[in-house]
Write a protein that holds these residues in place. Structure first.
Motif, PDB file in Angstrom:
ATOM      1  N   LYS A  75      14.107 -71.173  23.321  1.00  0.00           N
ATOM      2  CA  LYS A  75      13.763 -70.386  22.132  1.00  0.00           C
ATOM      3  C   LYS A  75      14.719 -69.212  21.933  1.00  0.00           C
ATOM      4  O   LYS A  75      15.151 -68.936  20.815  1.00  0.00           O
TER       5      LYS A  75
ATOM      6  N   SER B  97      17.803 -68.944  23.100  1.00  0.00           N
ATOM      7  CA  SER B  97      19.161 -69.407  22.812  1.00  0.00           C
ATOM      8  C   SER B  97      19.297 -69.953  21.395  1.00  0.00           C
ATOM      9  O   SER B  97      20.391 -69.994  20.853  1.00  0.00           O
ATOM     10  N   LEU B  98      18.196 -70.357  20.784  1.00  0.00           N
ATOM     11  CA  LEU B  98      18.232 -70.869  19.408  1.00  0.00           C
ATOM     12  C   LEU B  98      18.128 -69.755  18.368  1.00  0.00           C
ATOM     13  O   LEU B  98      18.182 -70.025  17.171  1.00  0.00           O
ATOM     14  N   SER B  99      18.003 -68.524  18.827  1.00  0.00           N
ATOM     15  CA  SER B  99      17.908 -67.391  17.909  1.00  0.00           C
ATOM     16  C   SER B  99      19.152 -67.328  17.026  1.00  0.00           C
ATOM     17  O   SER B  99      20.263 -67.590  17.471  1.00  0.00           O
ATOM     18  N   THR B 100      18.949 -66.969  15.767  1.00  0.00           N
ATOM     19  CA  THR B 100      20.090 -66.823  14.869  1.00  0.00           C
ATOM     20  C   THR B 100      20.739 -65.453  15.002  1.00  0.00           C
ATOM     21  O   THR B 100      21.782 -65.204  14.413  1.00  0.00           O
ATOM     22  N   ASN B 101      20.121 -64.568  15.759  1.00  0.00           N
ATOM     23  CA  ASN B 101      20.683 -63.247  16.004  1.00  0.00           C
ATOM     24  C   ASN B 101      21.526 -63.270  17.270  1.00  0.00           C
ATOM     25  O   ASN B 101      21.365 -64.136  18.123  1.00  0.00           O
TER      26      ASN B 101
END
Length: 92
Positions: free
Chosen positions: A19, A21-25
């Motif tokens: 979760k 690592s999938l952040s767009t930030n």
């Protein structure tokens, strides 16, 4: 032959790592370290510590990055060569 069961804590840690690592930030080093502290003694914690070292380097903090990479070189596993290379880059 049955596949060994993955401990629930390891699954929870892997989900948290995915979760984050999938952040767009841009993920700050502290976020990776928090994840590692929340799930100690899991493979995901070790990966999170490696990603924190990379994040420190990306933030132009080679001293902190080198310290974190060096801490990952004491165990022999598939991440060790990556940590060794990261540490060498920080020394350069």
């Amino acid at each position: 032959m049955a596949t060994p069961a993955i401990p629930p804590e390891a699954l929870k840690a892997n989900d948290a790592l995915l979760k984050l690592s999938l952040s767009t930030n841009v993920v700050k080093p502290g976020a990776w370290l928090q994840l590692a502290e929340a799930h100690p003694q899991t493979p995901a914690a070790r990966r999170a510590r490696l990603l924190s070292a990379v994040a420190f380097y990306s933030e132009n903090q080679p001293r902190e990055s080198g310290e974190h990479f060096a801490n990952l070189t004491t165990v022999v596993d598939p991440l060790t060569p990556v940590a060794q290379l990261g540490y060498a880059v920080c020394l350069d």
